[in-house]
Scaffold this motif. Structure first.
Motif, mmCIF file in Angstrom:
data_model
loop_
_atom_site.group_PDB
_atom_site.id
_atom_site.type_symbol
_atom_site.label_atom_id
_atom_site.label_comp_id
_atom_site.label_asym_id
_atom_site.label_seq_id
_atom_site.Cartn_x
_atom_site.Cartn_y
_atom_site.Cartn_z
ATOM 1 N N ILE A 269 0.880 -1.216 -0.251
ATOM 2 C CA ILE A 269 0.081 0.125 0.060
ATOM 3 C C ILE A 269 0.669 1.269 0.031
ATOM 4 O O ILE A 269 0.697 2.129 -0.641
ATOM 5 C CB ILE A 269 -0.912 0.144 1.246
ATOM 6 C CG1 ILE A 269 -2.214 -1.043 1.093
ATOM 7 C CG2 ILE A 269 -1.721 1.318 1.340
ATOM 8 C CD1 ILE A 269 -2.908 -1.179 2.279
ATOM 9 N N MET A 270 1.775 1.179 0.849
ATOM 10 C CA MET A 270 2.832 2.512 1.071
ATOM 11 C C MET A 270 3.693 2.631 -0.340
ATOM 12 O O MET A 270 3.706 3.770 -0.769
ATOM 13 C CB MET A 270 3.940 2.277 2.106
ATOM 14 C CG MET A 270 3.125 2.451 3.333
ATOM 15 S SD MET A 270 2.696 3.990 3.782
ATOM 16 C CE MET A 270 4.088 5.062 3.740
ATOM 17 N N ILE A 271 3.928 1.779 -0.800
ATOM 18 C CA ILE A 271 4.777 1.738 -2.152
ATOM 19 C C ILE A 271 3.818 2.396 -3.434
ATOM 20 O O ILE A 271 3.925 3.327 -4.151
ATOM 21 C CB ILE A 271 5.420 0.628 -2.601
ATOM 22 C CG1 ILE A 271 6.532 0.197 -1.742
ATOM 23 C CG2 ILE A 271 6.126 0.550 -4.144
ATOM 24 C CD1 ILE A 271 7.172 -1.132 -1.700
ATOM 25 N N GLY A 272 2.728 1.577 -3.257
ATOM 26 C CA GLY A 272 1.626 2.111 -4.433
ATOM 27 C C GLY A 272 1.321 3.472 -4.472
ATOM 28 O O GLY A 272 1.167 4.187 -5.234
ATOM 29 N N ALA A 273 0.812 3.949 -3.028
ATOM 30 C CA ALA A 273 0.280 5.261 -2.794
ATOM 31 C C ALA A 273 1.520 6.374 -3.086
ATOM 32 O O ALA A 273 1.072 7.309 -3.608
ATOM 33 C CB ALA A 273 0.007 5.345 -1.336
ATOM 34 N N PHE A 274 2.742 5.932 -2.916
ATOM 35 C CA PHE A 274 3.800 6.834 -3.037
ATOM 36 C C PHE A 274 3.949 7.123 -4.441
ATOM 37 O O PHE A 274 4.013 8.279 -5.157
ATOM 38 C CB PHE A 274 5.151 6.361 -2.415
ATOM 39 C CG PHE A 274 6.241 7.391 -2.913
ATOM 40 C CD1 PHE A 274 6.604 8.469 -2.202
ATOM 41 C CD2 PHE A 274 7.389 6.880 -3.697
ATOM 42 C CE1 PHE A 274 7.554 9.572 -2.589
ATOM 43 C CE2 PHE A 274 8.201 7.824 -4.184
ATOM 44 C CZ PHE A 274 8.401 9.020 -3.516
ATOM 45 N N ILE A 275 3.929 6.099 -5.356
ATOM 46 C CA ILE A 275 4.386 6.241 -6.798
ATOM 47 C C ILE A 275 2.823 6.837 -7.307
ATOM 48 O O ILE A 275 2.832 7.735 -8.381
ATOM 49 C CB ILE A 275 4.258 4.606 -7.620
ATOM 50 C CG1 ILE A 275 5.682 4.015 -6.896
ATOM 51 C CG2 ILE A 275 4.318 4.858 -8.993
ATOM 52 C CD1 ILE A 275 5.804 2.751 -7.383
ATOM 53 N N ASN A 276 1.666 6.547 -6.806
ATOM 54 C CA ASN A 276 0.572 7.330 -7.335
ATOM 55 C C ASN A 276 0.475 8.533 -7.315
ATOM 56 O O ASN A 276 0.271 9.523 -7.980
ATOM 57 C CB ASN A 276 -0.650 6.654 -6.433
ATOM 58 C CG ASN A 276 -2.011 7.118 -6.811
ATOM 59 O OD1 ASN A 276 -2.042 7.494 -7.999
ATOM 60 N ND2 ASN A 276 -2.957 7.766 -5.930
ATOM 61 N N THR A 277 1.441 9.226 -6.188
ATOM 62 C CA THR A 277 1.401 10.665 -5.966
ATOM 63 C C THR A 277 2.310 11.340 -6.982
ATOM 64 O O THR A 277 2.186 12.550 -7.363
ATOM 65 C CB THR A 277 2.003 11.086 -4.613
ATOM 66 O OG1 THR A 277 3.308 10.544 -4.491
ATOM 67 C CG2 THR A 277 1.121 10.792 -3.565
ATOM 68 N N LEU A 278 3.169 10.587 -7.596
ATOM 69 C CA LEU A 278 4.095 10.962 -8.674
ATOM 70 C C LEU A 278 3.413 10.998 -9.878
ATOM 71 O O LEU A 278 3.942 11.782 -10.768
ATOM 72 C CB LEU A 278 5.170 10.091 -8.704
ATOM 73 C CG LEU A 278 6.064 10.094 -7.430
ATOM 74 C CD1 LEU A 278 7.228 9.193 -7.263
ATOM 75 C CD2 LEU A 278 6.591 11.265 -7.015
ATOM 76 N N VAL A 279 2.744 9.945 -10.190
ATOM 77 C CA VAL A 279 1.971 9.917 -11.630
ATOM 78 C C VAL A 279 0.481 10.492 -11.788
ATOM 79 O O VAL A 279 -0.037 10.426 -12.833
ATOM 80 C CB VAL A 279 2.118 8.578 -12.195
ATOM 81 C CG1 VAL A 279 3.422 7.949 -12.165
ATOM 82 C CG2 VAL A 279 1.000 7.614 -11.277
ATOM 83 N N VAL A 280 0.053 10.852 -10.705
ATOM 84 C CA VAL A 280 -1.435 11.224 -10.864
ATOM 85 C C VAL A 280 -1.779 12.516 -11.796
ATOM 86 O O VAL A 280 -2.944 12.244 -12.367
ATOM 87 C CB VAL A 280 -1.935 11.337 -9.536
ATOM 88 C CG1 VAL A 280 -1.136 12.944 -8.850
ATOM 89 C CG2 VAL A 280 -3.342 11.835 -9.173
ATOM 90 N N LYS A 281 -0.921 13.164 -11.837
ATOM 91 C CA LYS A 281 -1.240 14.415 -13.015
ATOM 92 C C LYS A 281 -1.022 13.833 -14.322
ATOM 93 O O LYS A 281 -1.549 14.528 -15.199
ATOM 94 C CB LYS A 281 -0.109 15.415 -12.700
ATOM 95 C CG LYS A 281 -0.154 15.919 -11.273
ATOM 96 C CD LYS A 281 -1.598 16.935 -11.064
ATOM 97 C CE LYS A 281 -1.530 18.270 -11.751
ATOM 98 N NZ LYS A 281 -2.555 19.112 -11.636
#
Length: 414
Positions: A269-281
């Protein structure tokens, strides 16, 4: 710097409240389980706790949406946090299981109202172009609470009984309410007094017809919601209810190995959420929901067909990793396509349907596991989830072309 502060000042305050509340919620859940087990020595009493929350949703969400859309949402959110804090304070003072259940029901009811109210407030407070980043950060905070909450609870249990941890949760709810007081009023004009006082059954019926009419006009939006809820809430809840039994009785894991298995999900969850913040835009919300759902379903399939700790851990990491993408993408999609003027009513009614289906699915899965076999039920659930996941991915990736992004125009003729 000043521009950044002006843009993210209030979203940051809201995220602080979210973080405090989520950590407190984990401490509350673990401490409450231990407190009730000490009081009753009954595993059945612990299981009953997990029925109370959807039951509270069923009792409140039919009418709470009408209240939410007619009240000042910031004031309502503050009041609900303070009410929950006050109720939680009394839990360690209870002398019977039923007293605890009543308080848990009231706390859960307040939480059921808080969710749709918070969604509507966030939609009004945060501009559309900031919502993807906000939702991704919120998903990251939820993930962090998944790890830090239980860890904080463990530290509290080293220095005091579960009742002391309950009091810490009450303080966390109080702090969350005080933090929310720092946020602005986004209603434009106060709506809480006169309109809320006129809430009646006839008003509720009118609002129900409005939500049904909205659903009929926005078939695509409702299809995405239904498939998302069916996979990520209904079937997932039923699958999760068999998680301990599957891990210990089928995979043969010890208590410590099961704890380690859950920890691998936290890491995912932590890894996915962190990567998500980078690619969300860079990714459309529907793309994140579609691809993320396929990843979550793949993780459940790996877990359901696993025969060892390592295979199950891989499944947990995969499904947890993609969960952050699905949840933040769906939140952004929902905010863009449900008019904020009816968001409380729509969200409350949909939450009621979710709770009813989740309770039914959990009971069916439990009965089937008792009469048939746990592996068969878990594997069947994972396959069913995958079928619906493919349907959702197709709808998200190919079915939304030309779909509007959502505006008050959706209310015309409703």
């Amino acid at each position: 710097m000043s521009t950044w502060l002006d843009t993210w000042k209030y979203p940051s305050i809201l995220l602080i409240s979210v973080g405090v509340t989520n950590i407190g919620a984990w401490i509350y859940l673990i401490a409450l389980n231990l407190m009730l087990l000490d009081m009753t020595s009954s595993p059945l009493a612990i299981s009953a706790l997990y029925v109370i929350k959807p039951l509270a949703t069923l009792c409140t969400n039919l009418w709470s949406g009408s209240l939410i859309d007619r009240m000042n949402k910031r004031r309502l959110m503050v009041a609900l946090d303070l009410i929950r804090a006050a109720l939680i304070v009394f839990m360690p003072l209870c002398t019977s299981m039923w007293q605890v259940f009543v308080l848990v029901f009231l706390v859960s009811a307040a939480g059921s109202i808080f969710g749709p109210a918070s969604m509507a407030y966030v939609t009004k407070l945060i501009p559309g172009d900031q919502r993807p980043r906000y939702n991704s950060i919120q998903s990251f905070i939820h993930s962090g609470a998944f790890l830090t909450g239980p860890a904080a609870a463990g530290l509290l249990f080293l220095v005091g009984p579960p009742s002391a941890a309950i009091y810490v949760t009450a303080v966390a709810m109080l702090l969350s309410g005080l933090v929310l007081m720092l946020l602005p009023n986004v209603e434009g004009t106060p709506q809480g007094g006169e309109q809320a006082a006129k809430l009646s059954w006839s008003v509720v019926k009118t609002d129900l017809r409005l939500v049904i009419a909205f659903g009929r006009k926005q078939v695509y939006v409702m299809t995405i919601w239904f498939l998302y809820s069916l996979i990520l809430v209904v079937i997932a809840s039923a699958m999760d209810s068999l998680e301990v039994a599957f891990s210990k009785q089928v995979l043969g894991l010890t208590d410590s190995e099961y704890g380690l298995l859950v920890s691998t999900a936290g890491a995912g969850i932590m890894i996915g959420a962190f990567i998500n913040t980078l690619v969300v835009k860079r990714a459309a919300p529907t793309f994140m929901v579609g691809i993320g759902t396929l990843g979550v379903c793949l993780g459940y399939l790996i877990y359901a067909f696993s025969h060892s700790f390592m295979a199950a851990a891989v499944g947990f990491v995969v499904l947890a990793f993609w969960l952050a993408f699905v949840n933040s993408g769906f939140a952004t999609f929902y905010q863009a396509n449900v008019p904020v003027e009816v968001m409380g009513r729509v969200g409350s009614l949909l939450g009621l349907i979710e709770a009813a289906l989740a309770m039914l699915a959990t009971l069916l899965f439990g009965a089937a596991a008792q009469w048939l076999s746990i592996p068969l039920v878990v594997m069947t659930g994972a396959v069913g989830m995958a079928v619906f996941g493919i349907m959702l991915a197709v709808c998200c990736l190919y079915g939304g072309r030309g779909q509007t992004s959502g505006s008050p125009a959706h209310l015309k003729d409703v």
